[in-house]
Write a protein that holds these residues in place. Structure first.
Motif, short mmCIF file in Angstrom:
data_model
loop_
_atom_site.label_atom_id
_atom_site.label_comp_id
_atom_site.label_asym_id
_atom_site.label_seq_id
_atom_site.Cartn_x
_atom_site.Cartn_y
_atom_site.Cartn_z
N VAL A 181 -1.05 2.82 -1.43
CA VAL A 181 -1.85 1.78 -0.77
C VAL A 181 -2.45 0.83 -1.81
CG1 VAL A 181 -4.05 1.42 0.42
CG2 VAL A 181 -2.36 2.98 1.37
N GLY A 182 -2.97 1.38 -2.90
CA GLY A 182 -3.57 0.53 -3.92
C GLY A 182 -2.57 -0.40 -4.57
N TYR A 183 -1.37 0.08 -4.80
CA TYR A 183 -0.32 -0.74 -5.40
C TYR A 183 0.06 -1.90 -4.49
CZ TYR A 183 3.76 -1.56 -8.40
OH TYR A 183 4.69 -2.10 -9.27
N VAL A 184 0.27 -1.58 -3.21
CA VAL A 184 0.64 -2.61 -2.23
C VAL A 184 -0.49 -3.62 -2.08
CG1 VAL A 184 1.16 -3.00 0.21
CG2 VAL A 184 2.24 -1.11 -1.01
N MET A 185 -1.72 -3.13 -2.07
CA MET A 185 -2.88 -4.02 -1.91
C MET A 185 -2.92 -5.07 -3.02
SD MET A 185 -6.88 -3.12 -2.36
CE MET A 185 -6.56 -3.06 -4.14
N ILE A 186 -2.71 -4.64 -4.27
CA ILE A 186 -2.76 -5.58 -5.39
C ILE A 186 -1.64 -6.61 -5.29
CG2 ILE A 186 -2.40 -5.74 -7.87
CD1 ILE A 186 -5.19 -4.92 -7.14
N LEU A 187 -0.44 -6.19 -4.90
CA LEU A 187 0.67 -7.12 -4.79
C LEU A 187 0.40 -8.17 -3.71
CD1 LEU A 187 3.72 -4.69 -5.08
CD2 LEU A 187 2.91 -6.30 -6.80
N TYR A 188 -0.07 -7.72 -2.55
CA TYR A 188 -0.34 -8.67 -1.48
C TYR A 188 -1.56 -9.53 -1.79
CZ TYR A 188 3.12 -7.20 1.94
OH TYR A 188 4.30 -6.96 2.60
N LEU A 189 -2.52 -8.97 -2.48
CA LEU A 189 -3.69 -9.76 -2.84
C LEU A 189 -3.30 -10.91 -3.78
CD1 LEU A 189 -6.72 -9.86 -2.35
CD2 LEU A 189 -7.04 -8.41 -4.35
N ALA A 190 -2.42 -10.62 -4.72
CA ALA A 190 -1.93 -11.69 -5.60
C ALA A 190 -1.16 -12.74 -4.79
CB ALA A 190 -1.03 -11.10 -6.68
N GLY A 191 -0.36 -12.30 -3.82
CA GLY A 191 0.35 -13.25 -2.98
C GLY A 191 -0.57 -14.10 -2.13
N LEU A 192 -1.63 -13.48 -1.57
CA LEU A 192 -2.57 -14.23 -0.74
C LEU A 192 -3.35 -15.27 -1.54
CD1 LEU A 192 -3.93 -11.26 1.42
CD2 LEU A 192 -2.55 -13.17 2.24
N LYS A 193 -3.63 -14.95 -2.80
CA LYS A 193 -4.35 -15.91 -3.63
C LYS A 193 -3.51 -17.16 -3.92
CE LYS A 193 -8.02 -13.35 -4.27
NZ LYS A 193 -9.33 -13.72 -3.68
N SER A 194 -2.20 -17.02 -3.83
CA SER A 194 -1.32 -18.16 -4.14
C SER A 194 -0.97 -19.00 -2.92
CB SER A 194 -0.02 -17.65 -4.79
OG SER A 194 0.72 -16.86 -3.88
N VAL A 195 -1.42 -18.58 -1.73
CA VAL A 195 -1.14 -19.35 -0.52
C VAL A 195 -1.95 -20.64 -0.53
CG1 VAL A 195 -1.28 -19.36 2.00
CG2 VAL A 195 -0.57 -17.29 0.81
N ASP A 196 -1.31 -21.75 -0.22
CA ASP A 196 -1.96 -23.06 -0.22
C ASP A 196 -3.01 -23.10 0.90
OD1 ASP A 196 -2.71 -25.67 -0.36
OD2 ASP A 196 -0.70 -26.51 -0.12
#
Length: 304
Positions: A181-196
Motif C-alpha cells: 500500500v505504501g509503495y502504491v501510495m507514493i507512486l500515485y501521489l507523485a502522479g497526482l502532483k503532476s496533474v494540471d
C-alpha cells in the motif's frame, strides 16, 4: 544556387562517426546488454532448457521431454495449492491493496492535516524487506506470544493465526499488503502532483463533482502511473517468496511457486530439472499477465 546550398547543408548535417565514437557507443551499449544477457536472459533460457531434463547437478544430464511438466500437474501435491496461493496473492494486491493505496494518495493530495506525517508513516514499511515484514508478522500473529492474541485476551484458547492453514494465507496477505500500500501510495501521489490543475478547474466549471472529476479527468491522466503500478503489482504477486519463507518456510498453507522452485533446486532432493519446470511455469504466467496488461494499456493509449 539554393539547391547547392541545401546539398551542402545536408552534407554538413550528416555526421560520420569516428572509430572512437563507435568504440564509446559499443562500450556504453554493449556492456549493459552483455550484463543483461549474462545475468538475466542467460539463466532464464538455461532454466527453460533444463526443465526438459532430469538432472541433480552432479550426474549426467538426461533428456526427459515434457515428463517434468506432466509430473508437476498430476503427481506433485504442493503445485496446485501454490498456484492458488499465487493467484490469491495477485488478486489481493490488485483488488484490495492497490485501490487502497490510491485512496490514501488521493486523500493526502487534498492536503489533509498532518499529511507529511501520514505520508512518512505509510511509506515506512516500503523500506523494509518482505523478510523483515514476515518477522514482524510473527511478532503480531504468533499463537502463544503474539501481540494480537494478547490484545484480544485469548490466552485460554489462542487463535493460531500463522499455524492454521485456513487462516495463515490471509494473515500473510495483510502483512504483504501493508507494505504494498505504501509503495502504491507514493507512486500515485507523485502522479497526482503532476496533474494540471487547469483540468480540474475546467471540469468544475462544467459542473462535474469531485468524484466525476477524478474518474473522468484525473484518473485517465494517470495512465502512465497505472501501467507502472499494474506491472509492479503483477511482479509482486508472482515473485513473493521471502515473507512466507521467513514465517514457516512456505509450508502448511503458505505454499508458493517460488518456494517450490527453491525447495526442489536447493533442497536435499536437488531436482534441478523439476525445479526448472516450476520456474518456467512461473515465468510464462508472469509474462502472460504483464504482456496482456501492457498490450491493453497501450491500445487504450492509442485510441485516445
Amino acid at each position: 544556387m539554393q539547391l547547392s546550398r541545401a546539398r551542402r547543408a545536408g552534407r554538413r548535417g550528416a555526421r560520420r562517426y569516428t572509430t572512437r565514437d563507435l568504440a564509446v557507443l559499443g562500450v556504453l551499449l554493449g556492456i549493459p546488454i552483455l550484463i543483461d544477457v549474462v545475468i538475466i536472459w542467460g539463466p532464464t533460457l538455461a532454466s527453460v532448457a533444463l526443465s526438459f531434463t532430469d538432472w541433480d547437478g552432479i550426474t549426467e544430464l538426461e533428456w526427459v521431454g515434457a515428463d517434468n511438466y506432466r509430473s508437476l500437474v498430476s503427481s506433485y501435491p504442493p503445485f496446485w495449492p501454490a498456484v492458488r496461493n499465487n493467484l490469491l496473492w495477485l488478486l489481493f494486491l490488485g483488488l484490495v491493496a492497490t485501490p487502497f493505496g490510491l485512496l490514501l494518495a488521493v486523500l493526502i493530495d487534498r492536503g489533509v492535516r498532518f499529511s507529511r506525517f501520514y505520508q512518512s508513516t505509510l511509506y515506512m514499511p516500503v523500506v523494509l524487506s518482505l523478510a523483515i515484514v514476515g518477522f514482524i508478522a510473527q511478532l503480531v500473529f504468533s499463537r502463544d506470544q503474539g501481540a494480537l492474541n494478547a490484545i484480544l485476551a485469548n490466552q485460554d484458547h489462542p487463535v493460531d493465526w500463522i499455524g492454521d492453514p485456513d487462516l495463515n494465507i490471509w494473515v500473510i496477505l495483510l502483512a504483504a499488503g501493508w507494505r504494498h500500500v505504501g509503495y502504491v501510495m507514493i507512486l500515485y501521489l507523485a502522479g497526482l502532483k503532476s496533474v494540471d490543475p487547469n483540468l480540474k478547474e475546467a471540469a468544475a466549471l462544467d459542473g462535474a463533482g469531485e468524484r466525476q472529476t477524478f474518474l473522468r479527468v484525473v484518473f485517465p491522466v494517470l495512465r502512465p502511473v497505472n501501467v507502472i503500478v499494474g506491472v509492479i503489482t503483477v511482479i509482486e504477486g508472482l515473485r513473493a517468496f521471502d515473507i512466507v519463507y521467513a514465517v514457516n518456510k512456505g509450508r502448511n498453507g503458505l505454499e508458493l511457486l517460488s518456494v517450490l522452485v527453491t525447495d526442489n533446486i536447493i533442497g536435499e532432493a536437488s531436482r534441478i530439472g523439476f525445479g526448472s519446470a516450476i520456474a518456467t511455469v512461473l515465468l510464462v504466467v508472469s509474462l502472460g499477465f504483464i504482456v496482456t496488461y501492457l498490450v491493453q494499456e497501450f491500445r487504450g493509449e492509442k485510441r485516445r
